[in-house]
Design a protein around this motif. Sequence first.
Motif, short mmCIF file in Angstrom:
data_model
loop_
_atom_site.label_atom_id
_atom_site.label_comp_id
_atom_site.label_asym_id
_atom_site.label_seq_id
_atom_site.Cartn_x
_atom_site.Cartn_y
_atom_site.Cartn_z
N LEU A 31 0.82 -1.21 0.00
CA LEU A 31 0.00 0.00 0.00
C LEU A 31 0.86 1.26 0.00
O LEU A 31 1.72 1.44 0.85
CB LEU A 31 -0.93 0.01 1.22
N GLY A 32 0.58 2.13 -0.97
CA GLY A 32 1.34 3.37 -1.00
C GLY A 32 0.88 4.27 -2.13
O GLY A 32 0.18 3.86 -3.05
N ASP A 47 2.86 14.55 -1.32
CA ASP A 47 2.08 13.94 -0.24
C ASP A 47 2.19 12.45 -0.47
O ASP A 47 1.73 11.93 -1.50
CB ASP A 47 0.63 14.41 -0.32
N THR A 48 2.82 11.74 0.47
CA THR A 48 3.26 10.37 0.21
C THR A 48 2.94 9.42 1.35
O THR A 48 2.96 9.82 2.52
CB THR A 48 4.79 10.36 -0.03
N TYR A 49 2.66 8.18 0.99
CA TYR A 49 2.55 7.09 1.97
C TYR A 49 3.37 5.93 1.43
O TYR A 49 3.13 5.44 0.32
CB TYR A 49 1.09 6.67 2.14
N LEU A 76 -2.80 6.96 5.36
CA LEU A 76 -3.53 5.71 5.07
C LEU A 76 -5.01 6.02 4.85
O LEU A 76 -5.65 5.41 3.98
CB LEU A 76 -3.35 4.70 6.20
N LEU A 77 -5.56 6.97 5.61
CA LEU A 77 -6.94 7.38 5.38
C LEU A 77 -7.12 7.91 3.96
O LEU A 77 -8.12 7.61 3.30
CB LEU A 77 -7.35 8.47 6.39
N ARG A 78 -6.15 8.69 3.50
CA ARG A 78 -6.26 9.22 2.13
C ARG A 78 -6.22 8.09 1.11
O ARG A 78 -7.03 8.06 0.18
CB ARG A 78 -5.12 10.21 1.87
N PHE A 79 -5.27 7.15 1.27
CA PHE A 79 -5.22 6.01 0.35
C PHE A 79 -6.56 5.29 0.31
O PHE A 79 -7.06 4.92 -0.77
CB PHE A 79 -4.13 5.03 0.81
#
Length: 293
Positions: free
Chosen positions: A119-120, A139-141, A172-175
């Motif tokens: 997940l990313g 803006d990164t995960y 993670l909420l945004r993903f």
Amino acid sequence: MSYSLKLPPIVIIIILIVALLAIITMYGRDRWQSGTDKLRVNLTNGQQSQQLIEPKNYDSKEIIDLPEPVQRFFKAVLQDGQAIVTKVELSQHGQFHMNETETKWHRFTATQLVTTQKLGFDWDAKIQMIPFINVFVHDTYLLGEGDLQASILGLFTVAKMHNTTELNQGELLRFFAEAVWYPTSLLPSQGVIWEAINQHSSRATLTDREITASVVFQFDAEGLITSMRAEARCYRVVGGKSMFMPWVGNFREYSVCDGMRIPLEGEVGWEHPEGVQLYFKGKVTKINYEFAS
């Protein structure tokens, strides 16, 4: 007979300033792009082999026990046998609200890369503050860690946050909320747990490493997701203290892309006691997928 053209000193100064600004702008843009390329290589490195991904295709049998509005959703956006999305590349444009103390909206363009098995995502945006002056934003995960960077002209850092508990959970909420663009990631087989609320809403929960995100999705009569709401996302940090607020978004203009129905327009904001204050209005202009099969 010969002629010579003498420019006034002020004109020469203006020309030199414009030339210097152009050089700085190109250098900053190239430097930022180099950083983006390295970041996205890290994002895709270690992705699970396509041969190892299971299931490779959506089977409608897996939604039989889900809440009724969620079943409507998957029936509306996926065909039985739809290949599971593993990577997404998209382009956006729209408006961004930088500061609550001002009413002005700023135009932006952005590209985003999303990986769904590890997940990313990385959102790489260029926001126009004033003519010829842009703020570049990442803006990164990645690997369970959030990262937020903002830089004027790609050279002068004005904001930087990395790997805090609040930021990681917020990313993670945004993903999760943006999975409407890659809807196979909302399937139970991809780790999502659905809970019934009523005929028009259900709560979805996703865990990645030690981080858990929960979002309530609202569905229309056809089953399409029209809005989302997270009860608490970190809104700001003041004096070392994190402030949380409900985070909300709306989706519209559904279209079929690679067999899946996805929304092309959306808006996101914070739910203040006095009402919702939006900070993002965007439209997907291009989207490409990679699939497990």
